[in-house]
Design an enzyme around this catalytic site. Structure first.
Site, PDB file in Angstrom:
ATOM      1  N   GLU A 237       0.843  -1.206   0.000  1.00  0.00           N
ATOM      2  CA  GLU A 237       0.000   0.000   0.000  1.00  0.00           C
ATOM      3  C   GLU A 237       0.878   1.256   0.000  1.00  0.00           C
ATOM      4  OE1 GLU A 237      -0.018  -2.637   1.921  1.00  0.00           O
ATOM      5  OE2 GLU A 237      -1.915  -2.951   2.943  1.00  0.00           O
TER       6      GLU A 237
ATOM      7  N   ARG B 187      16.956 -22.106 -11.640  1.00  0.00           N
ATOM      8  CA  ARG B 187      17.449 -21.528 -12.902  1.00  0.00           C
ATOM      9  C   ARG B 187      16.251 -21.048 -13.711  1.00  0.00           C
ATOM     10  NH1 ARG B 187      20.078 -25.729 -11.292  1.00  0.00           N
ATOM     11  NH2 ARG B 187      19.072 -27.226 -12.682  1.00  0.00           N
TER      12      ARG B 187
ATOM     13  N   SER C 251      23.535 -38.234   7.384  1.00  0.00           N
ATOM     14  CA  SER C 251      23.801 -38.719   8.739  1.00  0.00           C
ATOM     15  C   SER C 251      25.250 -39.071   8.983  1.00  0.00           C
ATOM     16  CB  SER C 251      22.926 -39.953   9.005  1.00  0.00           C
ATOM     17  OG  SER C 251      21.601 -39.645   8.655  1.00  0.00           O
TER      18      SER C 251
HETATM   19  C1  AOF Z   1       0.282  -5.161   4.385  1.00  0.00           C
HETATM   20  N1  AOF Z   1       0.935  -4.944   3.218  1.00  0.00           N
HETATM   21  O1  AOF Z   1       2.569  -5.347   1.792  1.00  0.00           O
HETATM   22  C2  AOF Z   1       2.491  -6.641   3.752  1.00  0.00           C
HETATM   23  C3  AOF Z   1       1.776  -6.888   4.941  1.00  0.00           C
HETATM   24  O2  AOF Z   1       7.297  -6.183   9.878  1.00  0.00           O
HETATM   25  P1  AOF Z   1       6.406  -5.561   8.866  1.00  0.00           P
HETATM   26  O3  AOF Z   1       6.095  -4.109   9.172  1.00  0.00           O
HETATM   27  O4  AOF Z   1       6.880  -5.747   7.442  1.00  0.00           O
HETATM   28  O5  AOF Z   1       4.984  -6.273   8.989  1.00  0.00           O
HETATM   29  C4  AOF Z   1       4.869  -7.622   8.652  1.00  0.00           C
HETATM   30  C5  AOF Z   1       3.428  -8.031   8.766  1.00  0.00           C
HETATM   31  O6  AOF Z   1       2.621  -7.183   7.959  1.00  0.00           O
HETATM   32  C6  AOF Z   1       3.239  -9.448   8.229  1.00  0.00           C
HETATM   33  O7  AOF Z   1       3.302 -10.409   9.275  1.00  0.00           O
HETATM   34  C7  AOF Z   1       1.846  -9.359   7.649  1.00  0.00           C
HETATM   35  O8  AOF Z   1       0.880  -9.559   8.656  1.00  0.00           O
HETATM   36  C8  AOF Z   1       1.749  -7.934   7.175  1.00  0.00           C
HETATM   37  N2  AOF Z   1       2.188  -7.858   5.774  1.00  0.00           N
HETATM   38  N3  AOF Z   1       0.674  -6.159   5.202  1.00  0.00           N
HETATM   39  O9  AOF Z   1      -0.673  -4.449   4.700  1.00  0.00           O
HETATM   40  C9  AOF Z   1       2.012  -5.621   2.872  1.00  0.00           C
HETATM   41  N4  AOF Z   1       3.605  -7.339   3.435  1.00  0.00           N
HETATM   42 ZN    ZN Z   2       1.148  -2.999   5.902  1.00  0.00          ZN
END
Ligand code: AOF
Ligand code: ZN
Length: 369
Positions: free
Chosen positions: A56, A214, A229
């Site tokens: 976003e 690749r 192992s």
């Molecule tokens: C979104 N948009 O593009 C993504 C989200 O550590 P941060 O700030 O990168 O947050 C990671 C968390 O944010 C991840 O566990 C997931 O819940 C959310 N990812 N959310 O609105 C994004 N990559």
């Molecule tokens: Zn976010």
């Protein structure tokens, strides 16, 4: 009354944008976002890597101006609502004055799960969810993230290719081509998605695989885990294997047992190659136990692993119930030689939420175990 009639093509397009982060966002999910004004897409963005801007924020940044009144933000995953490595996307959306948001899937991360939608709605934003079929596709895209964020368990996937009569090799102990070009290209794509890949010692000795992805525009090396192992793969009786000597050798990890650590010559050779050795627990058969493989992933903070066999490792992981997801490539060829090697009973596996794809002459079915 809702005034927003979301456009399905634009929702689908957020998935295409999300996939631009294929394999680069771990442990974060792939997310794509776009901004629409008067029927025109005016900005796009996607999440590239953990620690970097979320989709976003990337889309709003690419717009480089205040969105017009009536602008709609489409995003493949619910906007996050708390501070992680980066500030919450809900704040970025509100600050930009966006009043309409279309979301494909709910974020399973308990810090957000539904809270992002509630927060936006409470601030007067109109939020619309995608139809269920599209929502499922959006959620499925992040199958590795979903399991890891919900359970803390890395997702272990097992890939096997079998002939029509269930063989994994035309001749035991030798490399053989089970599937065709399209299936092999598909495997490269999954290798690119998973942060780590693993094979047993027999496969390293017999096939000398490089285990890299690749792709037409890139060669990528996941963390390569060799389960060995006794450290037999470092024996001087055959040429040094590629995983220890190519330019990615420092991305290879040997997972062995106490017994293996006593093979001092091999330990010294691994050190010379710059290959790290991890000592894991052994099962009653003296081999690295499947739970030790999972533990190694947890210790290395790897959210997923793509295991390519061979059949001994596949059998032991299946019987220990340490496989979460399977990729079964089924070839239409039949291997009739008495030297052909039977694989685990893949055709008999019950696969949940199965997805089936035709790849040339071969078929792939994949899903949860
Ligand atoms: C979104 N948009 O593009 C993504 C989200 O550590 P941060 O700030 O990168 O947050 C990671 C968390 O944010 C991840 O566990 C997931 O819940 C959310 N990812 N959310 O609105 C994004 N990559
Ligand atoms: Zn976010």
């Amino acid at each position: 009354m809702s005034t927003l009639e979301p456009n399905v093509d634009l929702m689908e397009h957020t998935l295409v944008l999300a996939e631009k982060g294929w394999g680069t966002t771990h442990p974060n999910p792939m997310v794509g976002c776009l901004i629409e004004e008067d029927g025109q897409v005016v900005a796009e963005g996607y999440h590239q890597q953990a620690g970097g801007p979320h989709a976003e924020v990337a889309a709003l940044g690419n717009l480089d101006r205040t969105p017009r009144e009536g602008a709609v933000l489409y995003v493949s995953l619910e906007p996050c609502s708390s501070t992680g490595r980066t500030p919450p996307c809900t704040s970025a959306i509100l600050d930009a004055g966006i009043k309409k948001v279309v979301v494909c899937a709910i974020d399973p991360d308990s810090r957000h799960a539904g809270h992002g939608l509630d927060l936006l709605r409470n601030q007067g934003v109109e939020v619309v969810l995608a139809p269920p079929e599209l929502g499922e596709r959006a959620a499925r895209l992040n199958f590795i993230f979903n399991q890891y964020v919900i359970t803390g368990r890395p997702l272990i996937a097992l890939k096997m290719a079998t002939s029509a009569n269930g063989m994994v090799a035309e001749r035991a102990g030798y490399p053989s081509r089970v599937t065709g070009e399209a299936a092999r290209a598909d495997v490269m794509r999954w290798r690119r998605l998973f942060p780590s890949i693993c094979v047993g010692s027999g496969t390293v000795i017999a096939d000398d695989p490089s285990l890299t992805a690749r792709l037409p525009d890139e060669e990528w090396c996941p963390v390569r885990i060799v389960v060995d192992s006794t450290l037999a793969t470092l024996s001087p009786t055959f040429a040094p294997r590629k995983v220890y000597t190519d330019e990615h050798a420092t991305r290879t990890i040997l997972l062995t047992t106490t017994n293996g650590m006593e093979n001092l010559e091999a330990v010294a050779r691994a050190k010379d190659y710059g290959v790290r050795i991890i000592e894991g627990g052994a099962g009653p058969d003296g081999r690295v136990s499947p739970s030790a493989i999972r533990q190694a992933l947890v210790d290395m903070e790897l959210c997923g692993m793509y295991c390519e066999g061979g059949s001994a490792l596949a059998r032991s992981m299946l019987s220990a119930e340490e496989v979460d997801y399977v990729f079964h490539y089924q070839s239409s060829k039949t291997f009739n030689s008495p030297e052909a090697l039977y694989g685990p009973d893949f055709a008999g596996l019950k696969i949940g939420h199965e997805i089936e794809t035709k790849l040339g002459e071969d078929h792939l079915r994949h899903g949860y175990l």
